[in-house]
Design a protein around this motif. Sequence first.
Motif, PDB file in Angstrom:
ATOM      1  N   LYS A 295      -5.558   2.905  -6.989  1.00  0.00           N
ATOM      2  CA  LYS A 295      -6.929   3.014  -6.507  1.00  0.00           C
ATOM      3  C   LYS A 295      -6.891   3.403  -5.027  1.00  0.00           C
ATOM      4  N   GLU A 296      -7.684   4.390  -4.658  1.00  0.00           N
ATOM      5  CA  GLU A 296      -7.669   4.851  -3.275  1.00  0.00           C
ATOM      6  C   GLU A 296      -8.216   3.779  -2.341  1.00  0.00           C
ATOM      7  N   VAL A 297      -7.500   3.530  -1.208  1.00  0.00           N
ATOM      8  CA  VAL A 297      -7.995   2.539  -0.249  1.00  0.00           C
ATOM      9  C   VAL A 297      -8.329   3.160   1.101  1.00  0.00           C
ATOM     10  N   ALA A 298      -7.713   4.298   1.405  1.00  0.00           N
ATOM     11  CA  ALA A 298      -8.028   4.935   2.681  1.00  0.00           C
ATOM     12  C   ALA A 298      -7.677   6.404   2.605  1.00  0.00           C
TER      13      ALA A 298
ATOM     14  N   GLN B 100      -5.838   2.415   9.620  1.00  0.00           N
ATOM     15  CA  GLN B 100      -6.942   1.961   8.753  1.00  0.00           C
ATOM     16  C   GLN B 100      -6.484   0.971   7.683  1.00  0.00           C
ATOM     17  N   ILE B 101      -5.146   0.889   7.488  1.00  0.00           N
ATOM     18  CA  ILE B 101      -4.643   0.049   6.395  1.00  0.00           C
ATOM     19  C   ILE B 101      -4.380  -1.354   6.915  1.00  0.00           C
ATOM     20  N   LYS B 102      -4.827  -2.346   6.149  1.00  0.00           N
ATOM     21  CA  LYS B 102      -4.659  -3.714   6.628  1.00  0.00           C
ATOM     22  C   LYS B 102      -3.296  -4.304   6.281  1.00  0.00           C
ATOM     23  N   SER B 103      -2.719  -3.861   5.176  1.00  0.00           N
ATOM     24  CA  SER B 103      -1.418  -4.412   4.758  1.00  0.00           C
ATOM     25  C   SER B 103      -0.286  -3.973   5.705  1.00  0.00           C
TER      26      SER B 103
ATOM     27  N   ILE C 190       0.850  -1.187   0.000  1.00  0.00           N
ATOM     28  CA  ILE C 190       0.000   0.000   0.000  1.00  0.00           C
ATOM     29  C   ILE C 190       0.891   1.244   0.000  1.00  0.00           C
TER      30      ILE C 190
ATOM     31  N   ALA D  83      -3.173   4.369  -1.388  1.00  0.00           N
ATOM     32  CA  ALA D  83      -3.643   3.761  -2.632  1.00  0.00           C
ATOM     33  C   ALA D  83      -2.899   2.462  -2.857  1.00  0.00           C
ATOM     34  N   ASP D  84      -3.504   1.569  -3.644  1.00  0.00           N
ATOM     35  CA  ASP D  84      -2.789   0.329  -3.968  1.00  0.00           C
ATOM     36  C   ASP D  84      -1.925   0.558  -5.212  1.00  0.00           C
TER      37      ASP D  84
END
Lengths: 212, 346
Positions: B19-22, B53-56, B2, B14-15
């Motif tokens: 693409k926005e992820v958080a 908030q990010i899982k990775s 991420i 973003a990934d």
Amino acid sequence: MLQKFGRDYATKSLVPGKRVYGERIIRKGKEEWRVWDPTSSKLGAALVKGLKNFPIKKGMKILYLGASTGTTVSHISDIVEHDGIIYAVEFSSRSMRDLIPLAKQRKNIAPILDDARLPENYAALIEKADLVYCDVAQPDQSEIIMRNAKVFLKPQGWMMIAIKARSINVAKNPKQIYSEERQKLSKMFNILEQIDLQPLEKDHAFFVGKMK
Amino acid sequence: MIYVSFCPLGVFAADASGKEVARVLFEHGNAAKNLRSCMSIAVSDSEKKLISQIKSDKIVFEQKKEGYEHEFPNPAGEYLRRNTESIAAKTGFASKEKFLEFVSSIALQRSSEKMIESFSSDKLVIQAVNAVDELDKVLNTLSIRLREWYGFYFPELGQKIQDNEQFVNYVAEELYRKDAKGIQVCESIGSDVDKKDLEEMQRLAKSLQAMYSERKSIEGYIDARMKEIMPNTTAIIGSVIAARLLSIAGSLEKLAKFPSSTIQILGAETALFRHLVSGGRSPKYGILFQTNYVQQAPFERKGKMARLLASKLSMAIKIDFYKGNPVGAEYKKALDAELAKMKKGR
């Protein structure tokens, strides 16, 4: 807005009643036009020397490297008006001292005090731009504009650069330097026009190109 | 993986495809402050909030961040540079114009802050050095004018007193001719002028006298300030020449980054460019020619002395800039020994 008045070019002042660098003012009814002095602005000199490709328009986003005290920036600010913006990068805090009051008058100038060699330092403030303008008088100025264009220039975006032969190599023939720099820039841009600014600026060439 | 980057609106993740992820938006009034803390190397509060908030576990920033990898440019930054304006429209900026005005006001604040931070006291000394040079120019021009002017009344004085400052002092203090330094007034070939003419000359002389004293005062100021800013360099070559080096370089930081070969010929730019362009001989010394070391070295060794001096100075200047242990006295001793050897012809 840019217009020709006889032999001179002038831009319609965004902030009527205020001179920026002691330029001549032409009044037309209520409008005020600031005459673009070709001896104190290289872009102004290029226009006078008959520049055919002048892509700057209302509403454009422009990354300007080497803004100095804002002479050229102020005219571009007149042209892009309030729905455009100029990110004006300048490394000298002495020049910034004059640029900041200008940016306070003209809301479409975003002054950035940083080294144009290090775009990562100011990337957070800047969006993709329609045009990158470079007038930094450094030996590696072509590399500087390319590094910035790579990150900030839109596809098919424009570039303008004033090459100062003397800051690249005083001992070499300027013509040779221009062709070397042209070659370097051609890797990234299609060079559409090259103008020698003699006699308005000594040993300067002006290139206009488009991102490949 | 991420990617994280930020813009005047907030911090975004973003990934790899962009693409926005958080996202964590800045509070509207605090944008400049938040932006500043994101620009530093330490992880800011907004960034911590985003990370939670990010899982990775593999997070890559766009700017240097403590404890994280960074990559410039990265997909999150690319995403922002393409879309900040449309994100702004969705998060409350009614018009493009309003948003651009917001961006430029943030840039303006940031630049103003940086300008204040960039100030350093060496810049004051440089102005003082320039003021001394300009005072010298003015004093010289106006002293010559006064000589011409007063010369109608008392030409012998100008011939007798060669030193400008002494001449100015005489005119400032004595309104009428007086026997002095072996000049007999009665033999003077000067014409008599009115008192009001003499008074005007005296007024000019008094102004010049004040300028001479101002010059001395600035010199004292430079000396004191240089001992604080560049103690080691000043110990070797004295404050006046050290200040001139500083003035040519433009700042202590720039001077500290010069190699010793540049320091050696600082002040000989004309000769250097002549050498580069038309292949004449390269200069051996610039401003360093005025130092005792180069002055006293035997003629054929002056170049060598300048080189030795420059190498010691370049070290001393770096120590001055990065605030290291004092070395001035030690270097001076080494140079003195070298000079003594040269004088003996070895």
